[in-house]
Each structure stands twice: as C-alpha cells, then as structure tokens.
Design an enzyme around this catalytic site. Structure first.
Site, PDB file in Angstrom:
ATOM      1  N   ASN A  78     -13.099  -5.701  -3.458  1.00  0.00           N
ATOM      2  CA  ASN A  78     -11.762  -5.783  -2.877  1.00  0.00           C
ATOM      3  C   ASN A  78     -11.294  -4.351  -2.680  1.00  0.00           C
ATOM      4  OD1 ASN A  78      -9.090  -6.146  -2.246  1.00  0.00           O
ATOM      5  ND2 ASN A  78      -8.486  -6.988  -4.242  1.00  0.00           N
ATOM      6  N   LYS A 113      -8.777  -3.270  -1.266  1.00  0.00           N
ATOM      7  CA  LYS A 113      -7.308  -3.145  -1.233  1.00  0.00           C
ATOM      8  C   LYS A 113      -6.917  -2.239  -0.054  1.00  0.00           C
ATOM      9  CE  LYS A 113      -7.215  -4.221  -6.088  1.00  0.00           C
ATOM     10  NZ  LYS A 113      -6.476  -4.208  -7.347  1.00  0.00           N
ATOM     11  N   HIS A 170      -3.977 -13.129  -4.232  1.00  0.00           N
ATOM     12  CA  HIS A 170      -4.175 -12.017  -5.169  1.00  0.00           C
ATOM     13  C   HIS A 170      -2.838 -11.737  -5.875  1.00  0.00           C
ATOM     14  CE1 HIS A 170      -4.896  -8.022  -6.753  1.00  0.00           C
ATOM     15  NE2 HIS A 170      -6.186  -8.299  -6.652  1.00  0.00           N
ATOM     16  N   GLU A 184      -1.374  -9.111  -6.576  1.00  0.00           N
ATOM     17  CA  GLU A 184      -0.530  -8.107  -5.914  1.00  0.00           C
ATOM     18  C   GLU A 184       0.278  -8.746  -4.788  1.00  0.00           C
ATOM     19  OE1 GLU A 184      -3.672  -5.294  -5.157  1.00  0.00           O
ATOM     20  OE2 GLU A 184      -3.785  -4.870  -7.302  1.00  0.00           O
ATOM     21  N   GLU A 243      -8.229 -13.569 -12.523  1.00  0.00           N
ATOM     22  CA  GLU A 243      -7.837 -12.168 -12.595  1.00  0.00           C
ATOM     23  C   GLU A 243      -6.577 -12.024 -13.446  1.00  0.00           C
ATOM     24  OE1 GLU A 243      -9.749  -9.761  -9.160  1.00  0.00           O
ATOM     25  OE2 GLU A 243      -7.665 -10.197  -8.711  1.00  0.00           O
ATOM     26  N   GLY A 263      -6.661  -3.007 -12.442  1.00  0.00           N
ATOM     27  CA  GLY A 263      -6.356  -1.596 -12.188  1.00  0.00           C
ATOM     28  C   GLY A 263      -5.876  -0.843 -13.406  1.00  0.00           C
ATOM     29  N   SER A 268     -10.687  -4.688 -13.800  1.00  0.00           N
ATOM     30  CA  SER A 268     -11.332  -3.541 -14.447  1.00  0.00           C
ATOM     31  C   SER A 268     -12.801  -3.773 -14.787  1.00  0.00           C
ATOM     32  CB  SER A 268     -10.535  -3.120 -15.696  1.00  0.00           C
ATOM     33  OG  SER A 268      -9.228  -2.711 -15.338  1.00  0.00           O
TER      34      SER A 268
HETATM   35  P1  PGA Z   1      -9.747  -3.663 -10.386  1.00  0.00           P
HETATM   36  O1  PGA Z   1      -9.123  -4.714  -9.349  1.00  0.00           O
HETATM   37  O2  PGA Z   1     -11.231  -3.930 -10.431  1.00  0.00           O
HETATM   38  O3  PGA Z   1      -9.426  -2.312  -9.777  1.00  0.00           O
HETATM   39  O4  PGA Z   1      -9.099  -3.883 -11.693  1.00  0.00           O
HETATM   40  C1  PGA Z   1      -9.587  -6.049  -9.278  1.00  0.00           C
HETATM   41  C2  PGA Z   1      -8.787  -6.803  -8.241  1.00  0.00           C
HETATM   42  O5  PGA Z   1      -7.575  -6.579  -8.142  1.00  0.00           O
HETATM   43  O6  PGA Z   1      -9.342  -7.640  -7.490  1.00  0.00           O
END
Ligand code: PGA
Length: 245
Positions: free
Chosen positions: A8, A10, A88, A90, A160, A166, A204
């Site tokens: 992803n 982003k 997601h 976010e 998630e 993150g 992460s």
């Molecule tokens: P990350 O993000 O691996 O940077 O923690 C995962 C995601 O948001 O899909």
C-alpha cells in the site's frame, strides 16, 4: 491457499521514484504480490514486472456520473487493477468513511470484477476496552449486509489494528492469530464459507517480524505500507510469506 502480499504505497511516489522501485522489484515465486498505487500512477504501472498484480487504494461506491473527484471501479478495471483497498483506517478516520460506505465500495469493486481488500481493525482505546471483536464484527456486518454471503467469501480481508499502522509497533503473532481466528469464526457463524477468505495482516510489517507473523495461524498474507516503498524490504517480506508453512 497462496498467500497475498500487497503493498500500500499510500500517498507516496513520483514518476521517477516509482520507476526506480519497479526496476528493483523481482517477483518472488510461491506468493502473490500486488502493489496498490495512487490513481495517477496506474498508467505508469502498465509497465511492471510480469506477475506483479496491480491495485488501487480506494474506489467510488457509485457507477458513474456527477461525483467530482471520484474514480469508478470500471475505470480501475480498464487499467488492469485486480485489487482495490477499501475501508482503510486512514480513510475511515480522516475522510469520515462509514461502515456502510465501505460495504458499498466493496460491492462496486466486485461488480466490476475486482477483488476488494476490505480493511478492519480496532483503535488502541477499543482494544483496551475489550472491544476488538465487537468493533470488527460491526465493520464486517456492514459489508456482509451489502454484498451478501456468497460475495463475502470472494473478498480479501485485512486485519489492521489502527495502533499498529505506521507506528513501528506491530501486533504480536499471538495477537494476530487470535483476531484472525476470531474473524474466521465470525464469518462461519454468519454462513460465509470462511476457509475461502484470505485474511491479511497489516500494521508495521517489516522484514524482521514478517516470518513470525506469516507463521501465525490463519494469516494468509500481508498489507504492507512503509516497507513496500523499499524494494529490498518488500521482497524480503514476500519471501517470508512464501517460506512460511
Ligand atoms: P504500515 O501500513 O505497514 O506502514 O504500518 C500498513 C497499512 O496502513 O496498510
């Protein structure tokens, strides 16, 4: 079931940076690899390593029409997207995406022949309050209500936990296995053919914790944010997924 590891990206990348990343990416055998990229780069990604699947990070719930700024599932299909991330955290937290909208987006993606990667997961407060499966059950129920039992078995789920995204603080393999088992039990209890559903973990995942996470029961792959922007790290995570028994 072949594991799926989806990057992803982003809101990251540039034409030059993407090219450099793609030039270093080698498709790993024994695992399905995908990258979910920002919309404008779907055209650039037409030229990518063969066997690397393409995905987007969001899709409109609507088919076409007066929806300024939106991108339809049919448009993504024209660019060869196999996957699209929906719901997601976010998007839920920063853009006010409600459970029902997530369900409608999943339905729109399936109607256009794509596989939605539906994200679910709890915040730290919800975990501390013992609400993990209550929250995830609510998120899943909204999708099930919209798409129905049969289609539910044809989507990919991504667990998630919001507190792990993150932050550098991954869930432990034990926590992941517990929630993935809970999700599969929830699906079964609601009449879904749960063994067909791939459940990814995201939050992460890095080269140094990937093997332990993929070895956990009921983990069918990963959704990788930050580490998917570094070719060597993404490939190491894919190799860990391919090697996990
Ligand atoms: P990350 O993000 O691996 O940077 O923690 C995962 C995601 O948001 O899909």
């Amino acid at each position: 079931m072949l594991r799926l590891v989806a990057g992803n990206w982003k809101m990251n990348g540039s034409l030059a940076a993407n090219r450099a990343l793609l030039d270093q990416l080698v498709v790993v055998p024994g695992v399905e690899m995908a990258v979910c990229v920002p919309y404008p780069y779907l055209a650039q990604l037409q030229d990518r390593p063969s066997g690397l699947q393409l995905g987007a990070q969001d899709v409109s719930e609507h088919e076409a029409g007066a929806y300024t700024g939106e991108v339809s599932a049919a448009m993504l299909g024209e660019f060869g997207c196999r996957y699209v991330i929906v719901g997601h955290s976010e998007r839920r937290a920063l853009f006010g995406e409600a459970d029902l909208v997530v369900g409608r987006k999943a339905r729109a993606a399936q109607a256009a022949g794509m596989v939605p990667i539906v994200c679910v997961g709890e915040t730290l407060d919800e975990r501390d309050g013992g609400q993990v499966m209550a929250v995830i059950g609510r998120q899943l129920a909204a999708v099930l209500d919209v798409v129905g039992v049969e289609a539910m078995a044809r989507l990919v789920l991504a667990y998630e936990p919001v507190w792990a995204i993150g932050t550098g603080r991954s869930a432990t393999a034990g926590q992941v296995a517990e929630v993935h088992g809970g999700i599969r039990a929830w699906l079964r209890a609601h009449g879904v053919d749960a063994k067909r559903v791939r459940i990814l973990y995201g939050g992460s995942v890095k080269p140094d914790n990937a093997a332990a996470i993929f070895a956990a029961v009921d983990v069918d792959g990963g959704l990788i944010g930050g580490a998917s922007l570094v070719a060597e790290d993404f490939m190491a995570i894919c190799r860990a997924a391919a090697d996990a028994v």
